[in-house]
Design a protein around this motif. Structure first.
Motif, PDB file in Angstrom:
ATOM      1  N   TYR A  27       0.841  -1.206   0.000  1.00  0.00           N
ATOM      2  CA  TYR A  27       0.000   0.000   0.000  1.00  0.00           C
ATOM      3  C   TYR A  27       0.878   1.259   0.000  1.00  0.00           C
ATOM      4  O   TYR A  27       0.606   2.212  -0.748  1.00  0.00           O
ATOM      5  CB  TYR A  27      -0.914  -0.004   1.221  1.00  0.00           C
ATOM      6  N   LEU A  28       1.917   1.264   0.817  1.00  0.00           N
ATOM      7  CA  LEU A  28       2.818   2.422   0.851  1.00  0.00           C
ATOM      8  C   LEU A  28       3.462   2.667  -0.506  1.00  0.00           C
ATOM      9  O   LEU A  28       3.609   3.814  -0.941  1.00  0.00           O
ATOM     10  CB  LEU A  28       3.899   2.211   1.908  1.00  0.00           C
ATOM     11  N   GLU A  29       3.832   1.583  -1.181  1.00  0.00           N
ATOM     12  CA  GLU A  29       4.450   1.713  -2.506  1.00  0.00           C
ATOM     13  C   GLU A  29       3.430   2.160  -3.543  1.00  0.00           C
ATOM     14  O   GLU A  29       3.692   3.086  -4.331  1.00  0.00           O
ATOM     15  CB  GLU A  29       5.060   0.375  -2.915  1.00  0.00           C
ATOM     16  N   GLU A  30       2.270   1.541  -3.560  1.00  0.00           N
ATOM     17  CA  GLU A  30       1.267   1.837  -4.586  1.00  0.00           C
ATOM     18  C   GLU A  30       0.794   3.275  -4.519  1.00  0.00           C
ATOM     19  O   GLU A  30       0.553   3.910  -5.555  1.00  0.00           O
ATOM     20  CB  GLU A  30       0.080   0.888  -4.430  1.00  0.00           C
ATOM     21  N   ASN A  32       2.481   5.839  -3.186  1.00  0.00           N
ATOM     22  CA  ASN A  32       3.601   6.789  -3.236  1.00  0.00           C
ATOM     23  C   ASN A  32       3.844   7.539  -1.922  1.00  0.00           C
ATOM     24  O   ASN A  32       4.011   8.766  -1.908  1.00  0.00           O
ATOM     25  CB  ASN A  32       3.385   7.804  -4.367  1.00  0.00           C
ATOM     26  N   TYR A  33       3.874   6.797  -0.833  1.00  0.00           N
ATOM     27  CA  TYR A  33       4.221   7.401   0.444  1.00  0.00           C
ATOM     28  C   TYR A  33       5.727   7.625   0.531  1.00  0.00           C
ATOM     29  O   TYR A  33       6.518   6.874  -0.042  1.00  0.00           O
ATOM     30  CB  TYR A  33       3.746   6.511   1.597  1.00  0.00           C
ATOM     31  N   ASN A  34       6.112   8.676   1.245  1.00  0.00           N
ATOM     32  CA  ASN A  34       7.517   8.943   1.544  1.00  0.00           C
ATOM     33  C   ASN A  34       7.893   8.110   2.764  1.00  0.00           C
ATOM     34  O   ASN A  34       7.450   8.415   3.877  1.00  0.00           O
ATOM     35  CB  ASN A  34       7.742  10.425   1.866  1.00  0.00           C
ATOM     36  N   VAL A  35       8.666   7.062   2.583  1.00  0.00           N
ATOM     37  CA  VAL A  35       9.101   6.240   3.711  1.00  0.00           C
ATOM     38  C   VAL A  35      10.486   6.712   4.125  1.00  0.00           C
ATOM     39  O   VAL A  35      11.459   6.569   3.372  1.00  0.00           O
ATOM     40  CB  VAL A  35       9.100   4.740   3.344  1.00  0.00           C
ATOM     41  N   TRP A  36      10.573   7.285   5.314  1.00  0.00           N
ATOM     42  CA  TRP A  36      11.800   7.897   5.809  1.00  0.00           C
ATOM     43  C   TRP A  36      12.329   7.150   7.032  1.00  0.00           C
ATOM     44  O   TRP A  36      11.544   6.586   7.802  1.00  0.00           O
ATOM     45  CB  TRP A  36      11.543   9.343   6.251  1.00  0.00           C
ATOM     46  N   PRO A  37      13.635   7.181   7.269  1.00  0.00           N
ATOM     47  CA  PRO A  37      14.134   6.770   8.587  1.00  0.00           C
ATOM     48  C   PRO A  37      13.633   7.760   9.636  1.00  0.00           C
ATOM     49  O   PRO A  37      13.449   8.956   9.337  1.00  0.00           O
ATOM     50  CB  PRO A  37      15.656   6.834   8.436  1.00  0.00           C
ATOM     51  N   LEU A  38      13.391   7.279  10.832  1.00  0.00           N
ATOM     52  CA  LEU A  38      12.834   8.155  11.869  1.00  0.00           C
ATOM     53  C   LEU A  38      13.748   9.341  12.154  1.00  0.00           C
ATOM     54  O   LEU A  38      13.276  10.439  12.457  1.00  0.00           O
ATOM     55  CB  LEU A  38      12.582   7.353  13.147  1.00  0.00           C
ATOM     56  N   SER A  39      15.059   9.158  12.046  1.00  0.00           N
ATOM     57  CA  SER A  39      15.987  10.256  12.316  1.00  0.00           C
ATOM     58  C   SER A  39      15.738  11.450  11.404  1.00  0.00           C
ATOM     59  O   SER A  39      15.905  12.604  11.811  1.00  0.00           O
ATOM     60  CB  SER A  39      17.431   9.773  12.164  1.00  0.00           C
ATOM     61  N   THR A  55       4.159  11.151   4.694  1.00  0.00           N
ATOM     62  CA  THR A  55       5.473  10.702   5.138  1.00  0.00           C
ATOM     63  C   THR A  55       5.312   9.697   6.269  1.00  0.00           C
ATOM     64  O   THR A  55       4.544   9.926   7.203  1.00  0.00           O
ATOM     65  CB  THR A  55       6.322  11.892   5.607  1.00  0.00           C
ATOM     66  N   VAL A  56       6.041   8.590   6.195  1.00  0.00           N
ATOM     67  CA  VAL A  56       5.899   7.478   7.129  1.00  0.00           C
ATOM     68  C   VAL A  56       7.267   7.017   7.597  1.00  0.00           C
ATOM     69  O   VAL A  56       8.218   6.959   6.802  1.00  0.00           O
ATOM     70  CB  VAL A  56       5.170   6.287   6.445  1.00  0.00           C
ATOM     71  N   PHE A  80      12.786   0.341   1.082  1.00  0.00           N
ATOM     72  CA  PHE A  80      12.320   1.192   2.166  1.00  0.00           C
ATOM     73  C   PHE A  80      13.356   1.224   3.295  1.00  0.00           C
ATOM     74  O   PHE A  80      13.843   0.177   3.711  1.00  0.00           O
ATOM     75  CB  PHE A  80      10.998   0.674   2.740  1.00  0.00           C
ATOM     76  N   PRO A  81      13.665   2.406   3.829  1.00  0.00           N
ATOM     77  CA  PRO A  81      14.501   2.484   5.028  1.00  0.00           C
ATOM     78  C   PRO A  81      13.686   2.120   6.264  1.00  0.00           C
ATOM     79  O   PRO A  81      12.451   2.139   6.239  1.00  0.00           O
ATOM     80  CB  PRO A  81      14.920   3.950   5.059  1.00  0.00           C
ATOM     81  N   PHE A  82      14.374   1.817   7.361  1.00  0.00           N
ATOM     82  CA  PHE A  82      13.674   1.507   8.606  1.00  0.00           C
ATOM     83  C   PHE A  82      14.620   1.730   9.775  1.00  0.00           C
ATOM     84  O   PHE A  82      15.846   1.841   9.598  1.00  0.00           O
ATOM     85  CB  PHE A  82      13.134   0.066   8.605  1.00  0.00           C
ATOM     86  N   THR A  83      14.057   1.800  10.969  1.00  0.00           N
ATOM     87  CA  THR A  83      14.804   2.130  12.180  1.00  0.00           C
ATOM     88  C   THR A  83      14.595   1.030  13.210  1.00  0.00           C
ATOM     89  O   THR A  83      13.452   0.692  13.522  1.00  0.00           O
ATOM     90  CB  THR A  83      14.320   3.482  12.756  1.00  0.00           C
ATOM     91  N   ILE A  84      15.691   0.481  13.752  1.00  0.00           N
ATOM     92  CA  ILE A  84      15.618  -0.586  14.742  1.00  0.00           C
ATOM     93  C   ILE A  84      16.186  -0.088  16.067  1.00  0.00           C
ATOM     94  O   ILE A  84      17.313   0.427  16.123  1.00  0.00           O
ATOM     95  CB  ILE A  84      16.396  -1.834  14.287  1.00  0.00           C
ATOM     96  N   PHE A  85      15.412  -0.242  17.139  1.00  0.00           N
ATOM     97  CA  PHE A  85      15.860   0.106  18.485  1.00  0.00           C
ATOM     98  C   PHE A  85      16.360  -1.160  19.173  1.00  0.00           C
ATOM     99  O   PHE A  85      15.615  -2.126  19.326  1.00  0.00           O
ATOM    100  CB  PHE A  85      14.729   0.757  19.279  1.00  0.00           C
TER     101      PHE A  85
END
Length: 314
Positions: A27-30, A32-39, A55-56, A80-85
């Protein structure tokens, strides 16, 4: 959004089914959401730059191995970038439940970012047998040990500018939030809601994506929400003084259909003080260890706003 386990049905309260996760990514791809790292989202807030619409940020807590075996290939395919804690102490102890540093280095080379979730995943709220000095010393040790380990294993630039901390168990007090801010950290909570330029950098919200809340319709609903940035909240403190607690809020502007609910979805009585001021108090005692008041409203353009307030019941 916040995730923990992927495709591990034995953890239904913190797991997302792979089919659900794939639907969300598609859904995010279809659309056109902006997928950003949380930083990047946080740096926009710190520098007072407007965050673009749609933006997500996709965040994951605890560094469980299913991140590498299941989520990473799916995210990589979408680019897609992502953030891991990461709570660092369990890593490297040959536990089959957690990723290895080598796996994390591979993901960092791809573009994933890693941040602080403390060393031992202990509560960062003050304990009964601690004085203020002992509590601060313990918190500082938890954060500095984890930060040092992240930088030793993943590079000196890891979790810098901004330094991010996800609260273990999602718990914090006002003293915790203020102290981690003094140590240079942005606090990331587990209370639900959207982020905006007006968000409090001591307790940024995230929508939790577990099986029961992760179907595509719920995901789309939460994608469309806006930050109900309140002008004033009393008390700010999540640790309750009386049960059920009373919450007084002041809106930035008049909004329609202002309603509040507890974590079970039960509607909470609201006393309207003025066009902008409301007092919210559940009619029944909240059950521990945590609960929340979640409030929503809609504006003239039919935009939905969302705010969630954590309560800690000890």
């Amino acid at each position: 959004f916040m995730y923990h386990h992927f495709g591990e049905d034995r953890f239904p309260s913190t797991n997302i089914k792979l089919r659900q996760f794939q639907e969300q990514l598609d859904y995010l791809e279809e659309y056109n959401y902006n997928v950003w790292p949380l930083s990047k989202v946080i740096s926009y807030i710190q520098n007072k730059i407007q965050i673009p619409p749609k933006t997500v940020a996709l965040t994951i807590d605890d560094a469980y191995v299913s991140i590498y075996t299941h989520a990473y290939p799916m995210l990589k395919k979408k680019k897609f970038p992502f953030t891991i804690f990461v709570n660092t102490r369990p890593i490297g102890h040959n536990s089959i439940n957690y990723m290895t540093w080598d796996q994390m280095r591979e993901m960092k080379a791809y573009g994933a970012e890693f941040a602080n979730h403390s060393s031992t995943h202990d509560y960062l709220t003050p304990k009964k047998d601690e004085n203020s000095l002992e509590w601060k010393s313990r918190i500082k040790q938890e954060l500095s040990e984890a930060q040092l380990r992240l930088q030793e294993e993943l590079g000196i630039n890891t979790n810098q500018n901004p330094k991010m901390l996800s609260y273990p168990f999602g718990e914090y007090t006002q003293a915790t939030a203020n102290y981690i801010k003094s140590l240079g950290y942005v606090g990331i909570s587990q209370t639900s809601g959207a982020i905006s330029e007006l968000s409090d950098l001591r307790k940024l919200p995230r929508f939790a994506m577990s099986e029961v809340f992760a179907n595509i319709e719920d995901f789309k609903l939460k994608l469309g929400t806006l930050d109900l940035a309140l002008k004033q909240v009393t008390p700010w403190e999540p640790m309750i003084a009386s049960n059920p607690p009373s919450l007084k809020v002041t809106l930035q502007k008049p909004l329609d259909n202002f309603s509040c609910y507890d974590s079970s979805g039960k509607k909470i009585p609201i006393k309207k003080i003025s066009e902008l001021e409301f007092e919210i108090q559940a009619s029944e005692v909240l059950q521990g260890p945590r609960d929340r008041y979640t409030c929503t409203a809609v504006d003239e353009e039919k935009n939905w706003y969302w705010y969630s307030h954590l309560w800690i019941i000890k």
